[in-house]
Design an enzyme around this catalytic site. Structure first.
Site, short mmCIF file in Angstrom:
data_model
loop_
_atom_site.label_atom_id
_atom_site.label_comp_id
_atom_site.label_asym_id
_atom_site.label_seq_id
_atom_site.Cartn_x
_atom_site.Cartn_y
_atom_site.Cartn_z
CG ASP A 105 -1.90 -1.17 1.20
OD1 ASP A 105 -2.25 -1.63 0.11
OD2 ASP A 105 -2.26 -1.65 2.29
CE LYS A 142 2.40 -2.55 -4.26
NZ LYS A 142 2.07 -2.13 -2.89
N GLY A 186 -4.56 -4.26 -3.80
CA GLY A 186 -5.52 -3.23 -4.19
C GLY A 186 -4.71 -2.01 -4.56
CG HIS A 187 -1.93 -2.13 -6.98
ND1 HIS A 187 -1.07 -2.77 -7.82
CD2 HIS A 187 -1.70 -2.64 -5.74
CE1 HIS A 187 -0.34 -3.64 -7.12
NE2 HIS A 187 -0.72 -3.59 -5.86
CD GLN A 232 0.81 -8.96 -2.46
OE1 GLN A 232 1.55 -9.58 -3.20
NE2 GLN A 232 -0.44 -8.74 -2.76
P1 GDP Z 1 -0.70 0.30 -3.58
O1 GDP Z 1 -1.32 -0.95 -3.12
O2 GDP Z 1 0.76 0.36 -3.29
O3 GDP Z 1 -1.00 0.62 -5.02
O4 GDP Z 1 -1.35 1.47 -2.71
P2 GDP Z 1 -2.92 1.62 -2.35
O5 GDP Z 1 -3.65 2.07 -3.54
O6 GDP Z 1 -3.42 0.42 -1.64
O7 GDP Z 1 -2.84 2.74 -1.23
C1 GDP Z 1 -2.26 3.98 -1.50
C2 GDP Z 1 -3.32 5.07 -1.25
O8 GDP Z 1 -2.68 6.34 -1.18
C3 GDP Z 1 -4.33 5.19 -2.37
O9 GDP Z 1 -5.56 5.58 -1.82
C4 GDP Z 1 -3.76 6.29 -3.25
O10 GDP Z 1 -4.76 6.97 -4.01
C5 GDP Z 1 -3.16 7.19 -2.22
N1 GDP Z 1 -1.98 7.97 -2.63
C6 GDP Z 1 -0.96 7.62 -3.45
N2 GDP Z 1 -0.01 8.58 -3.46
C7 GDP Z 1 -0.46 9.57 -2.63
C8 GDP Z 1 0.10 10.81 -2.19
O11 GDP Z 1 1.19 11.21 -2.54
N3 GDP Z 1 -0.66 11.53 -1.29
C9 GDP Z 1 -1.86 11.11 -0.85
N4 GDP Z 1 -2.51 11.88 0.03
N5 GDP Z 1 -2.40 9.95 -1.24
C10 GDP Z 1 -1.69 9.18 -2.10
P1 IMO Z 2 -0.89 -4.21 -2.23
O1 IMO Z 2 -0.40 -4.78 -3.54
C1 IMO Z 2 -0.96 -4.56 2.11
C2 IMO Z 2 -1.05 -8.62 3.76
C3 IMO Z 2 -2.32 -8.99 4.49
C4 IMO Z 2 -1.74 -9.92 5.54
C5 IMO Z 2 -0.66 -10.66 4.76
C6 IMO Z 2 -1.09 -12.02 4.21
O2 IMO Z 2 -2.17 -3.49 -2.33
O3 IMO Z 2 0.19 -3.41 -1.58
P2 IMO Z 2 -2.66 -12.70 2.16
O4 IMO Z 2 -4.09 -12.40 1.88
O5 IMO Z 2 -1.73 -12.23 1.11
O6 IMO Z 2 -2.43 -14.14 2.51
O7 IMO Z 2 -2.33 -11.87 3.51
O8 IMO Z 2 -0.29 -9.82 3.69
N1 IMO Z 2 -1.25 -8.13 2.37
C7 IMO Z 2 -1.19 -6.84 2.02
N2 IMO Z 2 -1.01 -5.74 2.77
N3 IMO Z 2 -1.07 -4.46 0.76
C8 IMO Z 2 -1.22 -5.57 0.00
O9 IMO Z 2 -1.20 -5.52 -1.35
C9 IMO Z 2 -1.32 -6.82 0.63
N4 IMO Z 2 -1.50 -8.08 0.18
C10 IMO Z 2 -1.44 -8.88 1.26
O10 IMO Z 2 -2.94 -7.86 5.06
O11 IMO Z 2 -1.13 -9.17 6.56
MG MG Z 3 -2.84 -1.62 -1.86
#
Ligand code: GDP
Ligand code: IMO
Ligand code: MG
Length: 432
Positions: free
Chosen positions: A13, A16, A40-41, A228
């Site tokens: 999270d 990415k 979840g991206h 991840q």
């Molecule tokens: P990922 O799994 O690495 O793709 O990240 P996620 O999408 O799960 O979580 C990142 C969250 O931060 C999302 O809601 C993005 O829209 C948000 N985000 C990304 N870059 C920034 C930033 O520079 N500032 C803020 N406030 N939010 C950001």
């Molecule tokens: P993105 O790509 C954050 C974490 C789960 C749990 C552990 C094992 O959005 O960054 P699983 O369901 O994979 O067996 O869970 O890994 N986890 C993540 N945490 N971002 C993710 O993906 C994750 N994918 C798995 O919360 O701790």
């Molecule tokens: Mg994510």
């Protein structure tokens, strides 16, 4: 540079999705490697949000190839829903998507087992806090050489035989964990649903590894999208509180069937602070009001499960470990804006354990729980506005960025100051 891997430097999270979307401008092919719909991206483009779980985050650039590598575990129904959502937005209309024939398939009993194990773990204080998407059980079947692969969805007899063989072993386990033995009617429905999904996915299924190799040989720009983060890696993360795949940059080679010599550059994505979802050690975690402030300011709720993310200060030892594990040559720093308006910002620069100072986390999880973070504190900054260059940042924010880059030992190629594509300070282009 023509082959670039983007990898999460922490516990996932990190942003990415946003960074992959930006880098796709210069890419021809975007390849998701590892994991499944546990990811979840989030992409925000001109205020409109799209969350991808399986489809690569390059999807918002029509015409660019999107590949799901053979190292993934794919829930066919989730993938079909995601394709439909993209197509409703006018995306993936030009045969851009290729799903690796060798990727493994998540079936309902994988999700059932994942949930039952988590429920049982919770009663003993031992839950991993998985996403319950069936990731672990699907990778277990793969390692046991009993898995169902995407190619098997086109062969009804083979699929029936594989599922029957798996359930023969797994049904006693399901019952032992407190579930009910699947009825014949349920099993028949699972298989029929999978076959139907297979038919719908058939136009997308292809030789992912060969496609990627051909693109590289043709000197196209290939972008690998990690899911991840490095500290959730099965071999090198905070085991057992990890996911079941290779999340480090090397996972790109495994998933696509490439040699490491073909990777030109690795970009790590790190937040300006740290978060973690699920259980496991998190030395810089902030409890109470301070953690809640970061959670609210950063919108730190899971993009897949909606769970509140645990929040804390940036952990440089953990970041250094991510840099080492993936051979990162540059970093993208995200969410700097979330730290605005704090009187001061802290960063863990080292750990103290048994009288010694450590520059990386101890690898034994029991030691990690005992390790004490050593913090350095920085003066805070106000809102970052629409900064377009590092020079536009308030001096205190700039000092923070420069100091952490120095301490991590890697330059930043990008600083993100908001979720939208436009809210980005670009410093260098990973494709050169
Ligand atoms: P990922 O799994 O690495 O793709 O990240 P996620 O999408 O799960 O979580 C990142 C969250 O931060 C999302 O809601 C993005 O829209 C948000 N985000 C990304 N870059 C920034 C930033 O520079 N500032 C803020 N406030 N939010 C950001
Ligand atoms: P993105 O790509 C954050 C974490 C789960 C749990 C552990 C094992 O959005 O960054 P699983 O369901 O994979 O067996 O869970 O890994 N986890 C993540 N945490 N971002 C993710 O993906 C994750 N994918 C798995 O919360 O701790
Ligand atoms: Mg994510």
């Amino acid at each position: 540079m023509s082959v670039v891997v983007v990898v999460g430097a922490q516990w996932g999270d990190e942003g990415k999705g946003k960074v992959v979307d930006l880098f796709t401008e210069r890419a021809d092919l975007v390849v998701r490697y590892g994991g499944g719909a546990n990811a979840g991206h989030t992409l925000v483009i001109e205020g409109k949000k799209l969350v991808t779980h399986l489809v690569p985050s390059g999807v918002c650039h029509p015409g660019k190839g999107c590949v799901l590598g053979d190292g993934m575990v794919i829930d066919p129904h989730t993938l079909l829903d995601e394709i439909a959502e993209c197509q409703a937005r006018g995306l993936l209309m030009k045969n851009e998507l290729v799903v690796g024939r060798g990727a493994h398939v998540i079936l309902p009993y994988h999700k059932l087992l994942d949930g039952l194990r988590e429920d049982r773990g919770a009663t003993r204080g031992k839950a991993i806090g998985t996403t319950r998407r069936g990731i672990g059980p699907a990778y277990e079947a793969k390692a046991a050489r009993r898995g169902v692969r995407v190619r098997d969805l086109a062969k009804p007899e083979r699929l029936r035989e594989l599922v029957a063989g798996n359930l023969d072993e797994l049904t006693p386990l399901i019952v032992h964990l407190g579930g009910s033995a699947p009825t014949q009617a349920e099993v028949t429905k699972w298989i029929d649903d999978a076959l139907r999904a297979g038919e719908q996915l058939a136009p997308y299924v292809g030789e992912a590894g060969r496609l990627v190799a051909d693109a590289i040989n043709a000197k196209q720009h290939v972008l690998f999208e990690g899911a991840q983060g490095c500290l959730l890696d099965l071999d090198h993360g905070t085991y057992p509180y990890v996911t079941s795949s290779s999340t480090i940059a090397a996972g790109a080679c495994q998933s696509a069937g490439l040699g490491p010599t073909q990777i030109d550059s690795v970009v790590g994505i790190t937040k300006a602070y740290a978060t973690r979802v699920g259980s496991g050690p998190f030395p810089t975690e902030l409890h109470g009001e301070a953690g809640e402030r970061l959670r609210q300011a950063g919108g730190e709720f899971g993009a897949t499960t909606g769970r509140p993310r645990r929040c804390g200060w940036l952990d440089l030892p953990a970041l250094r470990m991510g840099v080492r594990l993936s051979g990162m040559e540059s970093l993208a720093l995200t969410k700097l804006d979330v730290l605005a308006n704090l009187p001061e910002v802290s960063v863990c620069v080292a750990y103290k354990l048994d009288g010694k100072e450590l520059d990386e986390p101890p690898t034994d999880p029991e030691d990690l729980v005992r390790a004490e973070p050593i913090y350095q504190t920085f003066p805070g900054w106000g809102p970052l506005g629409t900064a377009k260059s590092i020079g536009d940042l308030p001096p205190t924010a700039r000092a923070y960025v420069e100091t952490i880059s120095g301490m991590a030992g890697v330059p930043f190629c990008l600083v993100s100051i908001g979720p939208d594509r436009a809210e980005t300070i670009r410093l260098s282009d990973p494709f050169g």
